[in-house]
Write a protein that holds these residues in place. Structure first.
Motif, PDB file in Angstrom:
ATOM      1  N   SER A   1       0.708  -1.192   0.033  1.00  0.00           N
ATOM      2  CA  SER A   1      -0.022  -0.003   0.014  1.00  0.00           C
ATOM      3  C   SER A   1       0.755   1.331  -0.009  1.00  0.00           C
ATOM      4  O   SER A   1       1.842   1.348   0.687  1.00  0.00           O
ATOM      5  CB  SER A   1      -0.962   0.093   1.177  1.00  0.00           C
ATOM      6  OG  SER A   1      -1.694   1.147   1.269  1.00  0.00           O
ATOM      7  N   PRO A   2       0.579   2.186  -0.872  1.00  0.00           N
ATOM      8  CA  PRO A   2       1.262   3.526  -0.825  1.00  0.00           C
ATOM      9  C   PRO A   2       0.981   4.304   0.621  1.00  0.00           C
ATOM     10  O   PRO A   2       1.914   5.310   0.688  1.00  0.00           O
ATOM     11  CB  PRO A   2       0.742   4.154  -2.198  1.00  0.00           C
ATOM     12  CG  PRO A   2      -0.557   3.475  -2.368  1.00  0.00           C
ATOM     13  CD  PRO A   2      -0.605   2.170  -1.936  1.00  0.00           C
ATOM     14  N   HIS A   3       0.009   3.696   1.246  1.00  0.00           N
ATOM     15  CA  HIS A   3      -0.176   4.638   2.438  1.00  0.00           C
ATOM     16  C   HIS A   3       0.899   4.500   3.639  1.00  0.00           C
ATOM     17  O   HIS A   3       1.096   5.377   4.687  1.00  0.00           O
ATOM     18  CB  HIS A   3      -1.603   4.258   3.225  1.00  0.00           C
ATOM     19  CG  HIS A   3      -2.648   4.617   2.028  1.00  0.00           C
ATOM     20  ND1 HIS A   3      -2.940   5.948   1.678  1.00  0.00           N
ATOM     21  CD2 HIS A   3      -3.776   3.826   1.356  1.00  0.00           C
ATOM     22  CE1 HIS A   3      -3.956   5.886   1.138  1.00  0.00           C
ATOM     23  NE2 HIS A   3      -4.503   4.605   0.812  1.00  0.00           N
ATOM     24  N   VAL A   4       1.601   3.363   3.368  1.00  0.00           N
ATOM     25  CA  VAL A   4       2.986   3.346   4.110  1.00  0.00           C
ATOM     26  C   VAL A   4       3.809   4.314   4.206  1.00  0.00           C
ATOM     27  O   VAL A   4       4.354   4.743   5.216  1.00  0.00           O
ATOM     28  CB  VAL A   4       3.729   1.855   3.510  1.00  0.00           C
ATOM     29  CG1 VAL A   4       5.024   1.907   4.489  1.00  0.00           C
ATOM     30  CG2 VAL A   4       2.880   0.552   3.833  1.00  0.00           C
ATOM     31  N   GLY A   5       3.704   5.295   3.051  1.00  0.00           N
ATOM     32  CA  GLY A   5       4.397   6.288   3.183  1.00  0.00           C
ATOM     33  C   GLY A   5       4.038   7.414   3.945  1.00  0.00           C
ATOM     34  O   GLY A   5       4.568   8.422   4.405  1.00  0.00           O
ATOM     35  N   ASN A   6       2.673   7.134   4.685  1.00  0.00           N
ATOM     36  CA  ASN A   6       2.202   8.375   5.829  1.00  0.00           C
ATOM     37  C   ASN A   6       2.799   8.054   7.098  1.00  0.00           C
ATOM     38  O   ASN A   6       2.526   8.762   7.995  1.00  0.00           O
ATOM     39  CB  ASN A   6       0.798   8.310   5.626  1.00  0.00           C
ATOM     40  CG  ASN A   6       0.137   8.510   4.215  1.00  0.00           C
ATOM     41  OD1 ASN A   6       0.866   9.221   3.632  1.00  0.00           O
ATOM     42  ND2 ASN A   6      -1.020   7.943   3.852  1.00  0.00           N
ATOM     43  N   LEU A   7       3.540   6.924   7.212  1.00  0.00           N
ATOM     44  CA  LEU A   7       4.085   6.464   8.620  1.00  0.00           C
ATOM     45  C   LEU A   7       5.284   7.141   8.857  1.00  0.00           C
ATOM     46  O   LEU A   7       6.488   6.688   8.819  1.00  0.00           O
ATOM     47  CB  LEU A   7       4.250   4.840   8.601  1.00  0.00           C
ATOM     48  CG  LEU A   7       3.073   4.223   8.416  1.00  0.00           C
ATOM     49  CD1 LEU A   7       3.231   2.525   8.518  1.00  0.00           C
ATOM     50  CD2 LEU A   7       2.033   4.382   9.578  1.00  0.00           C
ATOM     51  N   SER A   8       5.209   8.501   9.173  1.00  0.00           N
ATOM     52  CA  SER A   8       6.428   9.347   9.103  1.00  0.00           C
ATOM     53  C   SER A   8       7.431   8.938  10.180  1.00  0.00           C
ATOM     54  O   SER A   8       8.409   9.504  10.000  1.00  0.00           O
ATOM     55  CB  SER A   8       6.007  10.788   9.493  1.00  0.00           C
ATOM     56  OG  SER A   8       5.113  10.980  10.517  1.00  0.00           O
ATOM     57  N   PHE A   9       7.104   8.358  11.356  1.00  0.00           N
ATOM     58  CA  PHE A   9       8.098   8.102  12.138  1.00  0.00           C
ATOM     59  C   PHE A   9       8.527   6.733  12.098  1.00  0.00           C
ATOM     60  O   PHE A   9       9.503   6.160  12.945  1.00  0.00           O
ATOM     61  CB  PHE A   9       7.253   7.992  13.830  1.00  0.00           C
ATOM     62  CG  PHE A   9       6.843   9.349  14.004  1.00  0.00           C
ATOM     63  CD1 PHE A   9       7.710  10.307  14.565  1.00  0.00           C
ATOM     64  CD2 PHE A   9       5.484   9.929  13.931  1.00  0.00           C
ATOM     65  CE1 PHE A   9       7.419  11.625  15.004  1.00  0.00           C
ATOM     66  CE2 PHE A   9       4.944  11.048  14.257  1.00  0.00           C
ATOM     67  CZ  PHE A   9       6.038  11.884  14.726  1.00  0.00           C
ATOM     68  N   LEU A  10       8.185   5.976  10.931  1.00  0.00           N
ATOM     69  CA  LEU A  10       8.869   4.856  10.769  1.00  0.00           C
ATOM     70  C   LEU A  10      10.157   4.724  10.396  1.00  0.00           C
ATOM     71  O   LEU A  10      10.962   5.137   9.578  1.00  0.00           O
ATOM     72  CB  LEU A  10       8.060   4.024   9.379  1.00  0.00           C
ATOM     73  CG  LEU A  10       8.406   2.569   9.000  1.00  0.00           C
ATOM     74  CD1 LEU A  10       7.843   1.760  10.154  1.00  0.00           C
ATOM     75  CD2 LEU A  10       7.643   2.402   7.804  1.00  0.00           C
ATOM     76  N   ARG A  11      10.894   3.952  11.478  1.00  0.00           N
ATOM     77  CA  ARG A  11      12.473   3.588  11.130  1.00  0.00           C
ATOM     78  C   ARG A  11      13.011   2.385  10.459  1.00  0.00           C
ATOM     79  O   ARG A  11      13.917   2.379   9.543  1.00  0.00           O
ATOM     80  CB  ARG A  11      13.084   3.779  12.644  1.00  0.00           C
ATOM     81  CG  ARG A  11      12.623   4.842  13.334  1.00  0.00           C
ATOM     82  CD  ARG A  11      13.350   6.169  13.073  1.00  0.00           C
ATOM     83  NE  ARG A  11      13.198   7.065  13.979  1.00  0.00           N
ATOM     84  CZ  ARG A  11      13.912   7.684  15.033  1.00  0.00           C
ATOM     85  NH1 ARG A  11      15.031   6.553  15.216  1.00  0.00           N
ATOM     86  NH2 ARG A  11      13.895   8.342  15.775  1.00  0.00           N
ATOM     87  N   GLU A  12      12.215   1.286  10.627  1.00  0.00           N
ATOM     88  CA  GLU A  12      12.508   0.308   9.927  1.00  0.00           C
ATOM     89  C   GLU A  12      11.353  -0.611   9.428  1.00  0.00           C
ATOM     90  O   GLU A  12      10.426  -0.715  10.156  1.00  0.00           O
ATOM     91  CB  GLU A  12      13.018  -0.790  11.019  1.00  0.00           C
ATOM     92  CG  GLU A  12      14.470  -0.080  11.742  1.00  0.00           C
ATOM     93  CD  GLU A  12      15.002  -0.970  12.676  1.00  0.00           C
ATOM     94  OE1 GLU A  12      14.532  -2.141  13.336  1.00  0.00           O
ATOM     95  OE2 GLU A  12      16.071  -0.767  13.256  1.00  0.00           O
ATOM     96  N   LEU A  13      11.574  -1.036   8.216  1.00  0.00           N
ATOM     97  CA  LEU A  13      10.393  -1.822   7.569  1.00  0.00           C
ATOM     98  C   LEU A  13      11.007  -3.107   7.044  1.00  0.00           C
ATOM     99  O   LEU A  13      11.700  -3.327   5.909  1.00  0.00           O
ATOM    100  CB  LEU A  13       9.787  -1.004   6.488  1.00  0.00           C
ATOM    101  CG  LEU A  13       8.640  -1.577   5.423  1.00  0.00           C
ATOM    102  CD1 LEU A  13       7.659  -1.840   6.439  1.00  0.00           C
ATOM    103  CD2 LEU A  13       8.076  -0.667   4.473  1.00  0.00           C
ATOM    104  N   TYR A  14      10.524  -4.108   7.516  1.00  0.00           N
ATOM    105  CA  TYR A  14      11.062  -5.529   7.318  1.00  0.00           C
ATOM    106  C   TYR A  14       9.749  -6.233   6.559  1.00  0.00           C
ATOM    107  O   TYR A  14       8.695  -6.813   7.357  1.00  0.00           O
ATOM    108  CB  TYR A  14      11.340  -6.270   8.425  1.00  0.00           C
ATOM    109  CG  TYR A  14      12.885  -5.571   8.930  1.00  0.00           C
ATOM    110  CD1 TYR A  14      13.956  -6.243   8.815  1.00  0.00           C
ATOM    111  CD2 TYR A  14      12.756  -4.902  10.139  1.00  0.00           C
ATOM    112  CE1 TYR A  14      15.208  -5.653   9.198  1.00  0.00           C
ATOM    113  CE2 TYR A  14      13.782  -4.363  10.689  1.00  0.00           C
ATOM    114  CZ  TYR A  14      14.937  -4.700  10.359  1.00  0.00           C
ATOM    115  OH  TYR A  14      16.200  -4.355  10.751  1.00  0.00           O
ATOM    116  N   LEU A  15       9.940  -6.591   5.381  1.00  0.00           N
ATOM    117  CA  LEU A  15       8.991  -7.483   4.772  1.00  0.00           C
ATOM    118  C   LEU A  15       9.552  -8.396   3.523  1.00  0.00           C
ATOM    119  O   LEU A  15       9.110  -8.695   2.659  1.00  0.00           O
ATOM    120  CB  LEU A  15       8.136  -6.543   3.774  1.00  0.00           C
ATOM    121  CG  LEU A  15       7.364  -5.493   4.453  1.00  0.00           C
ATOM    122  CD1 LEU A  15       6.543  -4.438   3.291  1.00  0.00           C
ATOM    123  CD2 LEU A  15       6.411  -5.912   5.487  1.00  0.00           C
ATOM    124  N   PRO A  16      10.400  -9.321   4.206  1.00  0.00           N
ATOM    125  CA  PRO A  16      10.999 -10.305   3.458  1.00  0.00           C
ATOM    126  C   PRO A  16      10.295 -11.431   3.543  1.00  0.00           C
ATOM    127  O   PRO A  16       9.408 -11.689   4.141  1.00  0.00           O
ATOM    128  CB  PRO A  16      12.323 -10.622   4.205  1.00  0.00           C
ATOM    129  CG  PRO A  16      12.140 -10.371   5.621  1.00  0.00           C
ATOM    130  CD  PRO A  16      11.171  -9.233   5.592  1.00  0.00           C
TER     131      PRO A  16
END
Length: 891
Positions: free
Chosen positions: A15-30
């Motif tokens: 989802s492009p809405h992930v781009g709204n999580l401004s405080f996101l430091r780490e995104l793991y989706l392997p």
């Protein structure tokens, strides 16, 4: 700090809405199944430090605005389907330490601007078709510890700046097109190096002795390059070395014959597992110190060199060996009995040497032995019965020796012997024991060219898995037992040069899988069938049986006295008309292009039907005055036109016009008249490339069937004719398809008859066609069967990739051969024509298809190497393609 982790099970799009999580430091989706593009909205995540999207199904390009993630330290996009180029905007990520984008479809080279990221520690673009050279700016990565750019189509030299990255631990640039030599001080510049992968390039010069100073080195892979000079690395300093792979180079020292002296320096390498030095032009003896190598040594391969002398008995101390390959070389003397101490040995190859004396009974102690290759030596005596102790033995090749005595019954009772048993070209005597019935799962049995005699035991009929059986060149006699009818899986059966008698068994023409049958030079009598394998003159031979009659008209046998089934109608007629004032010859190969189905009733055919009396005016009318609209193709000496003979029931014909003004046309005509040929209604070139060809599918099974047909025809021309025939111009347009999609080799205008005097002049005209002709023809070498194999390899690769060797993409050193070679083994899917890749219902079937594709491309690559002696034998090609067909037909 916000971290999102989903490691398995997700699918759909991100989802492009992930781009709204401004405080996101780490995104793991392997290890998920995300598809579609990577949302460019991720560029809004200014706080993001780690983006981990490995092992998904993302496609499209890498979003350039990821450069807006100013705090990004790690970017993992490996094992997706990303395409396009690496965005140069990534150079703005000043904190980026890890960039892993391996196993994608990225092109456009490595952007030089990436050198601005001075924080880079790990960089991997492994297995992307990037192209281009290695930018010298990457030498700015002073913190870099790992650099992986293997299989990326890179070319040019390795920049000197790369050798200044003193913190490098792993350097992998394998399977590219890199050239030039290595700096002499490389070992001093990389004090921390543990892995050095430079294999499969075009590197030259001496392998620097300074590599000895890489004291932490564990893996050294420099094989398949053009290194030369004496091997002078002092391996005694490399105490942690695990794998040394230096094969396919040229390390011989001029005027010296002690190229294996460096073995002494390996004694301190107690962790050594793999030592591969095959095909290095090494000259010398195998030192006694070989036995002092690590007891961890599992793989020792020093074949394809010029080593001589005897094998030291100390070889028996290498108790950790799993594979020992010492052939071919020039070793003499007896095989040391100490080999029997290698209890872990699974594969032993001593073939292609000059070993003499008996095969040691001690080999029977190798209870784990899986395959044994002792062929092409001078071994004598009997086959040891101790081989019955090798309960895991799957394949045994003792061919081309001086072995005598009878076939040991114990050997024939090994249930593990399921792959091959090759005992040809020895002096074995006696009959085939009835114990052969225990080999129910054996695929290949070759007992040819011995002194075996007697009747064929009926027990042979219980070997129901046999696909190839060779009994030629023996003293067998009598009638073939009816029990052989159960060998319905046979594809090749050679019974030639024996004393077999009686009628040809009726079950031969009922075997649907039989591709070639050789009954020549026996005492068979009676009528030759016309069904099954007997309906194709190129698929069988009955020469030298003087009491046979009937069969196909091309056999030119006398008619049978008794009334039997009518003979099948000939499928081609040849007419020659000479028009001297116009300086050309019209050769009309009349083929019933709309031929009847094979199950149509055959009609009576007389010898006179082989030639049609067609006037020049009729040919002129049939081809509309040899109109260009009827032009099928052009060659060096001729043009081919299609036409319709109205006076012969509107038969569709092909008319070949030979231009005598072209030098060499007369000789070409002589060869064509001698050889004949079949013309079909569609050639492989049109089948592959014509946009108008919409009625024919191009699935994988069809392609492999066509390739197998062509290989079988070549095998027949090269190995089964009384006079070896070299085609000389094998290419898709000369492979003709009938309505059943059976491939036939046509246009023998450049064919050469080896050993026959037909006034051939191989120096006349061009040999073959650009792109398909082997490189040795370009320097004036004579035409050989190896040249046909090269052409077949290129043809195979074209059939599988649907790319012609003259395609515009093949420039700057890239060829169809190299294109396919670089795809092996993990990127074969990327080079295969999409029409050939069929979706399978299960993951297991998809895996089998992929394995078949890899195996097929390997055949093409092996056939099209530059060196003629290293090309795969055409008879082996036939076997391998049939194995692939068997797998595909069972999916």
């Amino acid at each position: 700090m916000l971290t999102i982790v989903f490691r398995k099970g997700l699918e759909g799009s991100l989802s492009p809405h992930v781009g709204n999580l401004s405080f996101l430091r780490e995104l793991y989706l392997p290890n998920n199944s995300f598809q579609g593009t990577i949302p460019h909205e991720l560029g809004r995540l200014s706080a993001l430090r780690i983006l981990y999207l490995n092992r998904n199904k993302f496609s499209g390009v890498i979003p350039a605005n990821l450069s807006c993630c100013s705090n990004l330290e790690e970017l993992w996009l490996a094992r997706n389907n990303l395409a396009g180029s690496i965005p140069k905007e990534l150079s703005l990520l000043s904190k980026l330490a890890i960039l892993v984008i391996e196993f994608n479809k990225l092109t456009g080279g490595i952007p030089p601007l990436l050198g601005n990221i001075t924080s880079m520690e790990l960089f991997s673009v492994l297995r992307n078709p990037l192209g281009g050279s290695i930018p010298a700016t990457l030498g700015h990565w002073k913190r870099l510890t790992a650099f992986y750019s293997g299989e990326c189509n890179l070319y040019g030299s390795i920049p000197h700046s790369i050798f200044n990255l003193s913190l490098l631990v792993n350097l992998s640039l394998a399977e590219n097109n890199l050239t030039s030599s290595l700096p002499s001080e490389i070992g001093n510049q990389f004090p921390n190096l543990e892995l050095l992968h430079l294999r499969d390039n075009q590197l030259t010069g001496v392998l620097p002795p300074s590599i000895s100073n890489c004291s932490k080195l564990q893996i050294l892979e420099m094989n398949d390059n053009n290194f030369s000079g004496k091997l002078r690395i002092d391996f005694s300093k490399l105490r942690d070395i695990d794998s040394i792979r230096l094969g396919n180079n040229n390390f011989h020292g001029r005027g010296e014959a002690d190229d294996l002296r460096f073995i002494d320096s390996l004694i301190n390498c107690t962790k050594l597992v793999n030592l591969l030095l095959y095909n290095c032009n090494l000259i010398g003896v195998l030192p006694i110190s070989i036995g002092n190598l690590s007891d961890q040594l599992s793989f020792l391969a020093i074949g394809d060199n010029q080593l001589f002398g005897s094998i030291p008995s100390s070889i028996g101390s290498l108790v950790g060996l799993n594979t020992l390959s010492l052939g071919p070389n020039r070793f003499r003397g007896k095989i040391p009995t100490t080999i029997g101490k290698l209890q872990k040995l699974q594969r032993l190859s001593l073939s292609g040497n000059q070993f003499s004396g008996p095969i040691p009974d001690a080999i029977g102690n190798l209870s784990l032995l899986y395959s044994l290759y002792l062929y092409s030596n001078k071994l004598e005596g009997q086959i040891p019965s101790s081989l019955e102790n090798c309960k895991e033995l799957n394949g045994l090749n003792l061919a081309n020796n001086r072995l005598s005595g009878k076939l040991p019954k114990q050997l024939l009772q090994l249930p593990s012997l399921t792959n091959f048993l090759f005992l040809s070209k020895n002096s074995l005597s006696g009959s085939i024991p009835s114990e052969v019935k225990h080999l129910k799962l054996l695929s290949f049995l070759d007992l040819s060219y011995n002194n075996l005699s007697g009747n064929i035991t009926s027990s042979l009929g219980e070997c129901i898995s046999l696909t190839e059986l060779y009994l030629s060149g023996n003293l067998f006699q009598g009638v073939l037992p009816s029990s052989l009818s159960s060998l319905g899986a046979l594809e090749v059966l050679d019974l030639s040069q024996n004393n077999f008698s009686g009628k040809i068994p009726q079950f031969f023409d009922k075997w649907k899988s039989l591709k070639f049958l050789n009954l020549s030079f026996n005492e068979f009598e009676g009528e030759v069938p016309v069904l099954g394998v007997f309906d194709n003159a190129s698929a069988f031979s009955v020469l030298g049986n003087n009491r046979l009659c009937g069969g196909l008209v091309t056999l030119e046998l006398p008619k049978c006295k008794e009334k039997g089934s009518k003979k099948q109608k000939m499928h081609f007629f040849i007419l020659v008309i000479v028009i001297s004032p116009m300086l050309f010859i019209v050769l009309c190969c009349v083929y019933l292009l709309c031929k009847k189905k094979r199950n149509s009733p055959p009609s009576e055919s007389s010898g006179n039907e082989r030639f049609l009396n067609v006037s020049y005016n009729e040919l002129l009318k049939a081809t509309d005055g040899f109109s260009t609209t009827n032009l099928i193709g052009n060659g060096g000496f001729s043009s081919v036109y299609k036409g319709i003979l109205t006076s012969y029931d509107n038969k569709l014909v092909a008319v070949k016009v030979l231009h005598l003004q072209n030098r060499g046309a007369t000789q070409a005509f002589s060869r064509m008249r001698w050889l004949g040929g079949n013309i079909r209604h569609l050639d492989v070139h049109d089948w592959l490339h014509s946009s108008a060809n919409t009625s024919k599918t191009r699935n994988l099974l069809q392609r492999i069937n066509i390739l197998r047909d062509v290989a079988t025809a070549l095998d027949y021309l090269h190995n089964c004719c009384q006079t070896t025939i070299v085609h000389g111009d094998l290419k898709p347009s000369n492979i003709l398809l009938d309505e059943d999609m059976v491939a036939h080799v046509g246009d023998f205008g450049l064919a050469r008859l080896l050993g026959a005097d037909l006034n051939q002049n191989s120096s006349t005209g061009v040999k073959g066609t650009i792109g398909y002709a082997p490189p040795e023809y370009g320097i004036g070498n004579e035409m050989t069967s190896c040249g046909d194999v090269y052409s077949f390899g290129i043809l195979l690769l074209e059939v599988m990739t649907r790319k012609m060797p003259t395609d515009g993409v093949f420039n700057e050193g890239l060829s169809l051969h190299k294109f396919a070679y670089m795809a092996l083994p993990d990127h074969v899917i990327d080079v295969i024509d999409n029409d050939a890749i069929e979706l399978q219902s299960t993951e297991a079937n998809a895996k089998k298809v992929e394995e078949c594709l890899i195996a097929t491309i390997k055949i093409g690559v092996s056939c099209s190497v530059d060196s003629p002696p290293q090309r795969m034998k055409i008879e082996v090609v036939v076997i391998e393609l049939q194995r692939i067909l068997d797998v595909l037909q069972n999916i």
